[in-house]
Design an enzyme around this catalytic site. Structure first.
Site, PDB file in Angstrom:
ATOM      1  CB  CYS A   1      -0.902   0.001   1.240  1.00 30.49           C
ATOM      2  SG  CYS A   1      -1.832   1.543   1.407  1.00 30.49           S
TER       3      CYS A   1
HETATM    4  N1  MHO Z   1      -5.884  -1.746   3.119  1.00 29.89           N
HETATM    5  C1  MHO Z   1      -6.034  -0.445   2.532  1.00 29.89           C
HETATM    6  C2  MHO Z   1      -5.241  -0.342   1.292  1.00 29.89           C
HETATM    7  C3  MHO Z   1      -5.173   1.028   0.800  1.00 29.89           C
HETATM    8  S1  MHO Z   1      -3.748   1.287  -0.013  1.00 29.89           S
HETATM    9  C4  MHO Z   1      -3.894   2.776  -0.773  1.00 29.89           C
HETATM   10  C5  MHO Z   1      -7.514  -0.221   2.308  1.00 29.89           C
HETATM   11  O1  MHO Z   1      -8.256  -1.101   2.636  1.00 29.89           O
HETATM   12  O2  MHO Z   1      -7.934   0.813   1.831  1.00 29.89           O
HETATM   13  O3  MHO Z   1      -3.703   0.301  -1.073  1.00 29.89           O
END
Ligand code: MHO
Length: 153
Positions: free
Chosen positions: A11
Protein backbone atom coordinates in the site's frame (compact mmCIF):
# COMPACT_ATOMS: atom_id res chain seq x y z
CA UNK A 1 20.22 18.45 -9.54
CA UNK A 2 17.94 15.72 -8.24
CA UNK A 3 17.27 12.19 -9.45
CA UNK A 4 14.21 9.99 -9.49
CA UNK A 5 13.49 6.41 -8.39
CA UNK A 6 10.37 4.22 -8.22
CA UNK A 7 9.50 1.70 -5.50
CA UNK A 8 6.58 -0.69 -5.00
CA UNK A 9 6.30 -2.30 -1.55
CA UNK A 10 2.61 -2.64 -0.74
CA UNK A 11 0.00 0.00 0.00
CA UNK A 12 1.60 3.23 -1.18
CA UNK A 13 0.35 5.31 1.78
CA UNK A 14 2.83 3.81 4.23
CA UNK A 15 5.63 3.38 1.71
CA UNK A 16 5.47 7.07 0.82
CA UNK A 17 5.52 8.08 4.50
CA UNK A 18 8.58 5.87 5.09
CA UNK A 19 10.55 7.33 2.17
CA UNK A 20 9.68 10.91 3.13
CA UNK A 21 11.51 10.45 6.42
CA UNK A 22 14.82 9.51 4.78
CA UNK A 23 17.67 12.00 4.49
CA UNK A 24 18.24 13.22 0.94
CA UNK A 25 14.64 12.59 -0.16
CA UNK A 26 13.33 15.93 -1.39
CA UNK A 27 9.94 15.03 -2.87
CA UNK A 28 7.62 12.04 -3.18
CA UNK A 29 4.45 11.14 -5.03
CA UNK A 30 2.30 8.02 -5.15
CA UNK A 31 1.03 6.45 -8.35
CA UNK A 32 0.89 3.37 -10.51
CA UNK A 33 3.67 1.74 -12.53
CA UNK A 34 4.43 -1.54 -14.19
CA UNK A 35 1.05 -2.04 -15.84
CA UNK A 36 -0.58 -1.85 -19.22
CA UNK A 37 -3.94 -0.03 -18.91
CA UNK A 38 -3.45 3.62 -19.95
CA UNK A 39 -4.34 6.19 -17.26
CA UNK A 40 -5.52 3.71 -14.63
CA UNK A 41 -7.73 4.82 -11.77
CA UNK A 42 -7.33 3.69 -8.16
CA UNK A 43 -10.45 1.53 -8.50
CA UNK A 44 -9.07 -0.21 -11.59
CA UNK A 45 -5.69 -0.84 -9.95
CA UNK A 46 -7.41 -2.07 -6.78
CA UNK A 47 -9.42 -4.56 -8.79
CA UNK A 48 -6.06 -6.07 -9.74
CA UNK A 49 -6.36 -6.48 -13.50
CA UNK A 50 -4.30 -3.59 -14.85
CA UNK A 51 -0.87 -5.01 -14.12
CA UNK A 52 0.10 -1.92 -12.11
CA UNK A 53 1.68 -1.89 -8.70
CA UNK A 54 1.03 0.85 -6.15
CA UNK A 55 4.29 2.77 -6.52
CA UNK A 56 6.10 5.64 -4.84
CA UNK A 57 8.14 8.06 -6.92
CA UNK A 58 11.03 9.41 -4.91
CA UNK A 59 13.01 12.49 -5.92
CA UNK A 60 16.34 12.60 -4.13
CA UNK A 61 19.52 14.60 -3.88
CA UNK A 62 22.39 12.36 -5.03
CA UNK A 63 24.80 14.44 -2.93
CA UNK A 64 22.97 13.23 0.21
CA UNK A 65 21.81 9.72 -0.66
CA UNK A 66 22.05 7.26 -3.52
CA UNK A 67 19.84 4.86 -5.41
CA UNK A 68 21.70 1.99 -3.71
CA UNK A 69 20.95 3.47 -0.25
CA UNK A 70 17.30 3.89 -1.17
CA UNK A 71 17.06 0.31 -2.44
CA UNK A 72 18.60 -0.93 0.83
CA UNK A 73 15.99 1.10 2.76
CA UNK A 74 13.27 -0.32 0.49
CA UNK A 75 14.22 -3.82 1.66
CA UNK A 76 14.04 -2.69 5.31
CA UNK A 77 10.65 -1.01 5.12
CA UNK A 78 8.60 -3.98 3.94
CA UNK A 79 8.71 -7.77 3.85
CA UNK A 80 10.20 -8.65 0.45
CA UNK A 81 9.42 -12.35 0.88
CA UNK A 82 5.68 -11.77 0.46
CA UNK A 83 4.68 -12.50 -3.13
CA UNK A 84 1.86 -10.45 -4.67
CA UNK A 85 0.79 -9.10 -1.29
CA UNK A 86 2.00 -7.03 1.65
CA UNK A 87 0.55 -7.63 5.07
CA UNK A 88 -3.23 -7.40 4.93
CA UNK A 89 -3.21 -6.17 1.34
CA UNK A 90 -3.39 -9.01 -1.14
CA UNK A 91 -3.02 -8.86 -4.93
CA UNK A 92 -0.39 -8.14 -7.56
CA UNK A 93 -0.99 -4.40 -7.13
CA UNK A 94 0.77 -4.80 -3.74
CA UNK A 95 3.78 -6.73 -5.06
CA UNK A 96 7.34 -6.00 -4.06
CA UNK A 97 9.00 -4.50 -7.14
CA UNK A 98 11.92 -2.36 -8.19
CA UNK A 99 11.34 -0.28 -11.32
CA UNK A 100 14.77 0.91 -12.43
CA UNK A 101 14.88 4.03 -14.55
CA UNK A 102 17.78 3.24 -16.86
CA UNK A 103 20.60 0.68 -17.04
CA UNK A 104 22.58 2.10 -14.13
CA UNK A 105 19.70 1.77 -11.68
CA UNK A 106 18.93 -1.68 -13.12
CA UNK A 107 22.47 -2.91 -12.35
CA UNK A 108 22.25 -1.47 -8.83
CA UNK A 109 18.81 -3.00 -8.27
CA UNK A 110 20.11 -6.45 -9.25
CA UNK A 111 23.24 -6.10 -7.10
CA UNK A 112 21.39 -4.92 -3.98
CA UNK A 113 18.70 -7.58 -4.36
CA UNK A 114 21.43 -10.23 -4.65
CA UNK A 115 23.14 -8.87 -1.53
CA UNK A 116 19.80 -9.10 0.26
CA UNK A 117 19.45 -12.75 -0.77
CA UNK A 118 23.09 -13.52 0.12
CA UNK A 119 22.76 -11.92 3.57
CA UNK A 120 20.49 -14.85 4.36
CA UNK A 121 18.36 -13.12 6.97
CA UNK A 122 15.06 -13.99 5.30
CA UNK A 123 13.28 -17.21 6.21
CA UNK A 124 11.63 -17.34 2.78
CA UNK A 125 12.84 -16.50 -0.74
CA UNK A 126 13.00 -12.82 -1.72
CA UNK A 127 10.03 -12.25 -4.04
CA UNK A 128 11.02 -8.75 -5.20
CA UNK A 129 10.81 -8.39 -8.96
CA UNK A 130 12.85 -6.02 -11.10
CA UNK A 131 10.63 -4.74 -13.86
CA UNK A 132 10.31 -2.24 -16.63
CA UNK A 133 8.17 0.52 -15.04
CA UNK A 134 6.46 1.75 -18.17
CA UNK A 135 4.89 5.17 -17.60
CA UNK A 136 4.36 6.29 -13.97
CA UNK A 137 0.79 7.49 -13.53
CA UNK A 138 0.38 9.78 -10.50
CA UNK A 139 -2.49 8.66 -8.28
CA UNK A 140 -5.52 10.75 -7.41
CA UNK A 141 -4.78 13.80 -5.21
CA UNK A 142 -6.37 12.35 -2.09
CA UNK A 143 -3.79 9.55 -2.06
CA UNK A 144 -0.83 11.97 -2.04
CA UNK A 145 0.80 12.25 1.41
CA UNK A 146 -2.28 10.44 2.70
CA UNK A 147 -0.97 9.56 6.16
CA UNK A 148 0.84 12.87 6.66
CA UNK A 149 -2.40 14.76 6.05
CA UNK A 150 -3.95 12.64 8.79
CA UNK A 151 -1.30 13.51 11.34
CA UNK A 152 0.88 10.43 10.98
CA UNK A 153 4.60 11.06 11.37
N1 MHO B 1 -5.88 -1.75 3.12
C1 MHO B 1 -6.03 -0.45 2.53
C2 MHO B 1 -5.24 -0.34 1.29
C3 MHO B 1 -5.17 1.03 0.80
S1 MHO B 1 -3.75 1.29 -0.01
C4 MHO B 1 -3.89 2.78 -0.77
C5 MHO B 1 -7.51 -0.22 2.31
O1 MHO B 1 -8.26 -1.10 2.64
O2 MHO B 1 -7.93 0.81 1.83
O3 MHO B 1 -3.70 0.30 -1.07
Amino acid sequence: MTEEALFAAGCFWGVEAAFRRLPGVVETAVGYAGGTTPDPTYEQVCAGGTGHAETVRVRYDPARTSYADLVREFFRLHDPTQKDRQGPDVGPQYRSALFPLGPEQAATARAVRQAEVDAGHHAAPVATTIENPGPFHPAEDYHQQYLEKRGYR
